[in-house]
Design an enzyme around this catalytic site. Structure first.
Site, PDB file in Angstrom:
ATOM      1  N   GLU A 139       9.096  11.071   4.027  1.00  0.00           N
ATOM      2  CA  GLU A 139       9.463   9.661   4.035  1.00  0.00           C
ATOM      3  C   GLU A 139       9.709   9.147   2.626  1.00  0.00           C
ATOM      4  O   GLU A 139       9.085   9.601   1.669  1.00  0.00           O
ATOM      5  CB  GLU A 139       8.342   8.837   4.666  1.00  0.00           C
ATOM      6  CG  GLU A 139       8.149   9.198   6.118  1.00  0.00           C
ATOM      7  CD  GLU A 139       7.204   8.259   6.830  1.00  0.00           C
ATOM      8  OE1 GLU A 139       7.457   7.975   7.994  1.00  0.00           O
ATOM      9  OE2 GLU A 139       6.216   7.810   6.225  1.00  0.00           O
ATOM     10  N   CYS A 196       1.498   1.909   1.198  1.00  0.00           N
ATOM     11  CA  CYS A 196       0.723   2.996   0.579  1.00  0.00           C
ATOM     12  C   CYS A 196      -0.266   3.573   1.573  1.00  0.00           C
ATOM     13  O   CYS A 196      -0.999   2.849   2.228  1.00  0.00           O
ATOM     14  CB  CYS A 196      -0.117   2.496  -0.595  1.00  0.00           C
ATOM     15  SG  CYS A 196       0.777   1.749  -1.920  1.00  0.00           S
ATOM     16  N   CYS A 241       0.271  16.690   2.582  1.00  0.00           N
ATOM     17  CA  CYS A 241      -0.521  16.674   1.342  1.00  0.00           C
ATOM     18  C   CYS A 241      -1.819  17.432   1.583  1.00  0.00           C
ATOM     19  O   CYS A 241      -2.421  17.303   2.642  1.00  0.00           O
ATOM     20  CB  CYS A 241      -0.840  15.230   0.943  1.00  0.00           C
ATOM     21  SG  CYS A 241      -1.741  15.099  -0.623  1.00  0.00           S
ATOM     22  N   CYS A 268      -7.610  12.919   1.119  1.00  0.00           N
ATOM     23  CA  CYS A 268      -8.371  11.730   0.728  1.00  0.00           C
ATOM     24  C   CYS A 268      -8.697  10.949   1.999  1.00  0.00           C
ATOM     25  O   CYS A 268      -7.836  10.760   2.863  1.00  0.00           O
ATOM     26  CB  CYS A 268      -7.572  10.859  -0.243  1.00  0.00           C
ATOM     27  SG  CYS A 268      -7.072  11.761  -1.735  1.00  0.00           S
ATOM     28  N   CYS A 286      10.104   4.523  -3.450  1.00  0.00           N
ATOM     29  CA  CYS A 286       8.895   5.349  -3.449  1.00  0.00           C
ATOM     30  C   CYS A 286       9.261   6.670  -2.786  1.00  0.00           C
ATOM     31  O   CYS A 286       9.726   6.702  -1.648  1.00  0.00           O
ATOM     32  CB  CYS A 286       7.804   4.631  -2.663  1.00  0.00           C
ATOM     33  SG  CYS A 286       6.306   5.608  -2.456  1.00  0.00           S
ATOM     34  N   CYS A 299      -6.420   7.883   3.397  1.00  0.00           N
ATOM     35  CA  CYS A 299      -4.957   7.987   3.376  1.00  0.00           C
ATOM     36  C   CYS A 299      -4.454   8.774   4.579  1.00  0.00           C
ATOM     37  O   CYS A 299      -4.953   9.861   4.886  1.00  0.00           O
ATOM     38  CB  CYS A 299      -4.519   8.678   2.083  1.00  0.00           C
ATOM     39  SG  CYS A 299      -2.739   8.967   1.998  1.00  0.00           S
TER      40      CYS A 299
HETATM   41  N1  SAH Z   1      -1.180  11.892  -4.345  1.00  0.00           N
HETATM   42  C1  SAH Z   1      -0.780  10.817  -5.218  1.00  0.00           C
HETATM   43  C2  SAH Z   1       0.365   9.963  -4.694  1.00  0.00           C
HETATM   44  C3  SAH Z   1       0.295   9.504  -3.259  1.00  0.00           C
HETATM   45  S1  SAH Z   1      -0.871   8.229  -2.896  1.00  0.00           S
HETATM   46  C4  SAH Z   1      -1.988   9.959  -5.535  1.00  0.00           C
HETATM   47  O1  SAH Z   1      -3.054  10.186  -4.987  1.00  0.00           O
HETATM   48  O2  SAH Z   1      -1.884   9.091  -6.381  1.00  0.00           O
HETATM   49  C5  SAH Z   1      -0.155   6.800  -3.616  1.00  0.00           C
HETATM   50  C6  SAH Z   1      -1.133   5.614  -3.732  1.00  0.00           C
HETATM   51  O3  SAH Z   1      -1.460   5.098  -2.441  1.00  0.00           O
HETATM   52  C7  SAH Z   1      -2.446   6.002  -4.380  1.00  0.00           C
HETATM   53  O4  SAH Z   1      -2.787   5.072  -5.368  1.00  0.00           O
HETATM   54  C8  SAH Z   1      -3.439   5.920  -3.232  1.00  0.00           C
HETATM   55  O5  SAH Z   1      -4.714   5.618  -3.704  1.00  0.00           O
HETATM   56  C9  SAH Z   1      -2.850   4.816  -2.401  1.00  0.00           C
HETATM   57  N2  SAH Z   1      -3.286   4.828  -1.016  1.00  0.00           N
HETATM   58  C10 SAH Z   1      -3.540   5.891  -0.240  1.00  0.00           C
HETATM   59  N3  SAH Z   1      -3.903   5.511   0.989  1.00  0.00           N
HETATM   60  C11 SAH Z   1      -3.888   4.158   0.997  1.00  0.00           C
HETATM   61  C12 SAH Z   1      -4.130   3.171   1.989  1.00  0.00           C
HETATM   62  N4  SAH Z   1      -4.459   3.511   3.239  1.00  0.00           N
HETATM   63  N5  SAH Z   1      -4.007   1.869   1.645  1.00  0.00           N
HETATM   64  C13 SAH Z   1      -3.627   1.528   0.395  1.00  0.00           C
HETATM   65  N6  SAH Z   1      -3.358   2.409  -0.580  1.00  0.00           N
HETATM   66  C14 SAH Z   1      -3.484   3.718  -0.281  1.00  0.00           C
END
Ligand code: SAH
Length: 356
Positions: free
Chosen positions: A98, A345, A118, A122, A111, A125
């Site tokens: 995406e 995000c 991935c 985390c 973006c 996410c």
């Molecule tokens: N792997 C990279 C890029 C992808 S995540 C990283 O970890 O930075 C991009 C951003 O989205 C990161 O700052 C992450 O903390 C944020 N993010 C992930 N899940 C989220 C969610 N459910 N709500 C808001 N931000 C989120």
């Protein structure tokens, strides 16, 4: 056009001008034809050889036999009420990624993804729920910008203002380092897409050795660190990668990261209700970032039914921010974009519906 999977024509997107020169030489063509081709692919964003009318017809036919511009195709576009568009893209092997287009008055931000899925898992996410399928190639990474701009503005039409790129879509860019850096160099080439080097931001959950590699690059994107937890105990729970590279090592890499004048490192802090949003956490965050030229983006958590977290309420986010401000740490509260189409995000999961 849907391509048969056994199509072995060369995908030109992702190749440098030198490589195109080599390719053209193999076809018995002069170097200036490669410059024309490069200009057509990257600067003019022409998706097919037919449209490259500055090339002779016979050459266009030969090119079409041996190559294609890109294999990335748009499967669906979801439009948010706030103007954000989420693109579901299909890659040649059937993988889906995406990209998200976010218009603003004087610029657009796209973006983009760097991996199919991935591996970092985390806890807050959605992409992490998918696991890793594979790395994306530089061509696939760059193609996201080409197909999105072509869909928004028309094929080959000049964009009206600047485009910023954030590598914050699916995947951990620093775990696909070589292809990501190759893509970055292509993006900022003034003869190509001509994205401003300061307009490219790479976000990482903290792959420490690759941050040191990045620091040595001649062309460097801006760096953002997904922090979200101000101590190891909490960060270990939210980010499995923190057990491999704990905060002390991550902060040391950040302290050593070269910044240009007036540049700051961005730290992203996703606000999770009752998890990382207390006054105490805010004070810990200030302490952790002391001595680093930093700014903090406070991101309200974007929910998904599969995730066991909720966003902190706005009054809590404001109280948290007040503590950072009082201690002189600059911070910004990010407005979620495209939440209604699962484009915000942490919501990118290659969904085929507008919402979860
Ligand atoms: N792997 C990279 C890029 C992808 S995540 C990283 O970890 O930075 C991009 C951003 O989205 C990161 O700052 C992450 O903390 C944020 N993010 C992930 N899940 C989220 C969610 N459910 N709500 C808001 N931000 C989120």
């Amino acid at each position: 056009m849907t391509l048969a999977p056994n199509d072995d024509r060369k995908e030109l997107l992702g190749h440098t001008q030198d490589e195109l020169r080599q390719f053209m030489a193999e076809l018995g063509e002069k170097p200036y034809r490669a410059s024309q081709l490069y200009d057509a692919i990257y600067r003019r964003r022409l998706p097919s050889f037919d449209a490259m009318t500055d090339l002779p017809k016979t050459l266009r036919r030969i090119l079409a036999e041996h190559a294609i511009v890109t294999r990335t195709e748009i499967k669906s576009v979801f439009r948010s009420s706030d103007g954000t568009r989420r693109f579901l893209l299909g890659l040649l092997d059937g993988s889906e990624v995406e990209s998200v287009f976010m218009p603003e008055e004087r610029r657009d931000t796209i973006c983009i993804s760097s991996q199919v899925g991935c591996p970092l898992a985390c806890g807050f996410c959605m992409t992490g729920v998918l696991g890793l399928k594979r790395n994306m190639t530089a061509g696939e990474i760059v193609s996201q910008i080409i197909v999105v701009l072509n869909q928004v503005y028309g094929e080959g039409v000049e964009v009206p203002h600047r485009t910023n790129i954030v590598m914050m879509g699916m995947g951990e860019p620093l775990l696909n380092y070589d292809q990501v850096m190759r893509a970055v160099r292509l993006l900022v080439d003034q003869k190509g897409l001509a994205i401003a080097p300061r307009g490219v931001t790479l976000s990482t959950a903290g792959v420490v050795p690759r941050i040191y590699d990045l620091a040595r690059e001649e062309i460097r994107p801006r760096l953002a660190i997904s922090l979200t937890a101000p101590n190891d105990e909490l960060r270990n729970r939210l980010f499995p990668i923190n057990r491999k590279y704990p905060l002390a090592e991550l902060m040391e890499a950040c302290r050593r990261y070269p910044l240009s004048e007036r540049e700051r490192l961005t730290f992203e802090y996703v606000m999770l209700d009752g998890v990382n949003d207390s006054d105490q956490h805010a004070r810990e965050l200030v302490r952790l970032l002391s001595g680093i030229r930093a700014k903090v983006n406070l991101i309200p958590h974007n929910p998904a039914p599969e995730l066991p977290y909720a966003s902190s309420p706005m009054d809590r986010i404001l109280a948290f921010q007040k503590i950072l401000t009082e201690k002189g740490l600059p911070s910004f509260i990010r407005r979620p974009r495209g939440q209604d189409i699962s484009a915000a995000c942490g919501q990118l999961a290659a969904r085929h519906q507008a919402t979860a």
